[in-house]
Each structure stands twice: as structure tokens, then as C-alpha cells.
Motif scaffolding. Structure first.
Motif, short mmCIF file in Angstrom:
data_model
loop_
_atom_site.label_atom_id
_atom_site.label_comp_id
_atom_site.label_asym_id
_atom_site.label_seq_id
_atom_site.Cartn_x
_atom_site.Cartn_y
_atom_site.Cartn_z
N THR A 19 38.25 -13.47 14.58
CA THR A 19 37.66 -12.14 14.71
C THR A 19 36.35 -12.24 15.46
OG1 THR A 19 36.32 -12.17 12.70
CG2 THR A 19 38.64 -11.53 12.46
N ALA A 20 35.95 -11.14 16.10
CA ALA A 20 34.72 -11.14 16.89
C ALA A 20 33.49 -11.35 16.02
CB ALA A 20 34.60 -9.82 17.66
N LEU A 21 33.53 -10.95 14.76
CA LEU A 21 32.37 -11.08 13.90
C LEU A 21 31.96 -12.53 13.69
CD1 LEU A 21 32.98 -8.33 11.18
CD2 LEU A 21 31.30 -8.32 13.04
N GLU A 22 32.89 -13.45 13.85
CA GLU A 22 32.55 -14.86 13.70
C GLU A 22 31.51 -15.31 14.73
OE1 GLU A 22 35.53 -17.88 12.66
OE2 GLU A 22 37.00 -16.25 12.71
N TYR A 23 31.46 -14.62 15.87
CA TYR A 23 30.47 -14.97 16.88
C TYR A 23 29.04 -14.73 16.39
CZ TYR A 23 34.09 -15.34 20.53
OH TYR A 23 35.17 -15.71 21.29
N LEU A 24 28.87 -13.93 15.34
CA LEU A 24 27.55 -13.67 14.77
C LEU A 24 27.18 -14.67 13.68
CD1 LEU A 24 27.63 -9.77 14.47
CD2 LEU A 24 26.35 -11.13 16.13
N ASP A 25 28.08 -15.55 13.34
CA ASP A 25 27.87 -16.50 12.25
C ASP A 25 27.36 -17.83 12.80
OD1 ASP A 25 27.95 -18.18 10.08
OD2 ASP A 25 30.07 -17.84 9.60
N PRO A 26 26.11 -18.21 12.50
CA PRO A 26 25.58 -19.47 13.02
C PRO A 26 26.43 -20.69 12.67
CG PRO A 26 23.82 -18.14 12.08
CD PRO A 26 25.10 -17.47 11.71
N SER A 27 27.07 -20.66 11.50
CA SER A 27 27.89 -21.81 11.11
C SER A 27 29.11 -21.96 12.01
CB SER A 27 28.32 -21.68 9.65
OG SER A 27 29.16 -20.56 9.45
N TYR A 28 29.61 -20.84 12.55
CA TYR A 28 30.72 -20.92 13.49
C TYR A 28 30.31 -21.73 14.72
CZ TYR A 28 33.57 -19.68 17.50
OH TYR A 28 34.32 -19.76 18.64
N TRP A 29 29.11 -21.43 15.25
CA TRP A 29 28.65 -22.12 16.45
C TRP A 29 28.36 -23.59 16.19
CZ3 TRP A 29 29.77 -19.91 20.78
CH2 TRP A 29 29.86 -18.53 20.84
N ASP A 30 27.78 -23.89 15.03
CA ASP A 30 27.53 -25.30 14.70
C ASP A 30 28.84 -26.08 14.66
OD1 ASP A 30 24.79 -25.07 14.55
OD2 ASP A 30 24.73 -24.82 12.37
N GLU A 31 29.84 -25.49 14.01
CA GLU A 31 31.14 -26.16 13.92
C GLU A 31 31.78 -26.29 15.31
OE1 GLU A 31 34.76 -27.84 12.73
OE2 GLU A 31 32.77 -27.76 11.77
N ARG A 32 31.69 -25.23 16.08
CA ARG A 32 32.29 -25.27 17.41
C ARG A 32 31.62 -26.31 18.30
NH1 ARG A 32 34.01 -20.31 21.35
NH2 ARG A 32 34.21 -21.52 23.28
N PHE A 33 30.30 -26.31 18.34
CA PHE A 33 29.59 -27.24 19.20
C PHE A 33 29.73 -28.69 18.76
CE2 PHE A 33 26.71 -23.44 20.20
CZ PHE A 33 27.37 -23.17 21.39
N SER A 34 30.05 -28.89 17.49
CA SER A 34 30.27 -30.25 17.02
C SER A 34 31.58 -30.83 17.55
CB SER A 34 30.27 -30.30 15.49
OG SER A 34 31.43 -29.67 14.95
N ARG A 35 32.49 -29.95 17.99
CA ARG A 35 33.81 -30.39 18.48
C ARG A 35 34.01 -30.17 19.97
NH1 ARG A 35 38.16 -27.37 16.11
NH2 ARG A 35 36.74 -25.68 15.58
#
Length: 257
Positions: A19-35
């Protein structure tokens, strides 16, 4: 090493949110950038390099908002723009970007953990501020794009106020975005800002907007020749249908319905 198209698309599907709301979640970006090693929102530098070179000169001091894992700062460096400061809210992105630019010998590039809504810089200290797809994230819960929610407007205005503050007199703000002029102009043209507003488009199927806001050069009516451009029609190529840009745009459109 160049990734195969198939593996790159598989990686995009793996990190894209549901969902688009995940883009507002800092933890989403941390997890994404870790991979994820690298992803370019809204096309790579080659598509808008001519526009960048018209507005960003060697010797300019540049601030990039929301650098993520983009190669934009490295592209600018290779074009002679070496005084670059990158910020991102994700500590993971910052740590990985720091290691990447150091390993490539880009010693002048500074990468800092910081919030674009609360810029930790003094007044009038950058010649150019650039954001590429970062402001679009603020709109993921905006509601009606013609009448965005007050909370969305407040966040966007806070960002723009910070950008205007840190720009030197006659500095330039470059915004690379999906946002069409009839949605962005009401925000950019707020009376508190002294910048003029111009734009160009680039892209193949998608047409992205490259806004150039020049501080201290606002005309009385806010208009500049060449601004009244028709919005290009969209004729998507296969690779664009597969891209996260397309998914991102659809997710936001679905939330606006």
C-alpha cells in the motif's frame, strides 16, 4: 557489474510496498535500503542531464533531499559538481551511501541523516537544492489532489519553507516529480516565497516534470513564458508498466478515489 533486467525487476517486486501508506513508514525504508543496492525514481540522470546542466554549474553548493540509494550525487560529481550534501531520514540509507561514495573516491560528497521537514542548516547556505521523488511521498495520503488534506499541505509547506530558507539569494530549487503544474503551482506560488516557477518535461511513456524555482526572481503575476504547456498523453512502454514508478502512481491514484 550490470544487473540483468529480469533480476532487477524481481528485486523491484520484492521491495515494493503493498500500500502507498508504507512509503510514510520509516521502518519500511530502513528495511528496503538494507536489501536494495540502487534504485532510480523517475528515470536515471541521462534523461534529464541536459536540464540539470543548464541550472547546476560546477562550483555550485548543492543539497539533495532524500538521497536514498540514488546515484544522482555521483552523477553530479562526475559532471564537476563536487560540493554536494545529501540527506536522508533513513540511517540505513545514510550509512550505506557514505560507504559507497567513500569507496568510489567522492571525498567531497557529504551524506547526513536529517529530516527535510527540519533542515539542520543555516540560512542561505546552498546555491541549489534538489529533490527527486522525495516530495511525492508526502502526498501519498493527500486525499483529493485538487483539495489535499490540510495535514498534507502543512507538511509540504514546511518542506518548501525550509528549502527557501537555506537557498542563497538567487539560489535554485529543482523538483523532479510526477506532480503536474495544476497541482504543484498552488503550493509553489505561495505569497511567502520569492521564487519564479518554470518547468520542463522528460520521459518516454510517463512524462515527469522538472521544476526550476529561482529564488528572488518572482514576477508580479508569477508567470513565465513557456509555462503554459499541454500535459502530455501517456503511452506506456512495457518496461514502464513493470516499474515501481507506475505502481507508485497507481497506489496514490487508488487512495485518491
Amino acid at each position: 557489474m550490470v544487473e540483468s533486467e529480469g533480476s532487477n525487476q524481481a528485486e523491484k517486486r520484492d521491495v515494493a510496498p503493498s500500500t502507498a501508506l508504507e512509503y510514510l513508514d520509516p521502518s519500511y525504508w530502513d528495511e528496503r535500503f538494507s536489501r536494495e543496492e540502487h534504485y532510480e525514481w523517475f528515470k536515471d540522470y541521462s534523461h534529464f542531464r541536459h536540464l540539470m546542466q543548464q541550472n547546476v554549474k560546477p562550483g555550485s553548493s548543492v543539497l539533495e533531499l532524500g538521497c536514498g540509494n540514488s546515484q544522482l550525487c555521483e552523477n553530479l560529481y562526475d559532471d564537476g559538481v563536487t560540493d554536494v550534501t545529501c540527506i536522508d531520514l533513513s540511517a540505513v540509507a545514510v550509512e550505506r551511501m557514505q560507504k559507497r561514495v567513500q569507496s568510489k573516491g567522492y571525498k567531497e560528497i557529504k551524506v547526513l541523516e536529517a529530516d527535510m521537514l527540519d533542515l539542520p542548516f543555516g540560512d542561505e547556505c546552498f546555491d541549489v537544492v534538489i529533490e527527486k521523488g522525495t516530495m511525492d511521498v508526502l502526498f501519498v495520503d493527500s486525499g483529493d489532489p485538487w483539495n489535499p488534506r490540510p495535514a498534507t499541505v502543512a507538511r509540504v509547506m514546511l518542506m518548501l519553507q525550509g528549502v527557501h530558507r537555506v537557498l542563497k539569494p538567487n539560489g535554485i530549487f529543482i523538483s523532479i516529480t510526477f506532480g503536474q503544474p495544476h497541482f504543484r503551482r498552488p503550493l509553489f506560488d505561495s505569497p511567502e516565497f520569492t521564487w519564479s516557477v518554470e518547468w520542463n518535461t522528460f520521459g518516454d511513456g510517463f512524462h515527469y516534470f522538472f521544476y526550476i524555482l529561482k529564488k528572488g526572481q518572482r514576477s508580479i503575476d508569477g508567470e513565465k513564458p513557456g509555462n503554459k504547456l499541454p500535459v502530455p498523453s501517456i503511452n506506456l512502454l512495457h518496461e514502464e508498466l513493470e516499474s515501481e514508478d507506475y505502481l507508485f502512481r497507481n497506489l496514490i491514484d487508488e487512495m485518491d478515489c
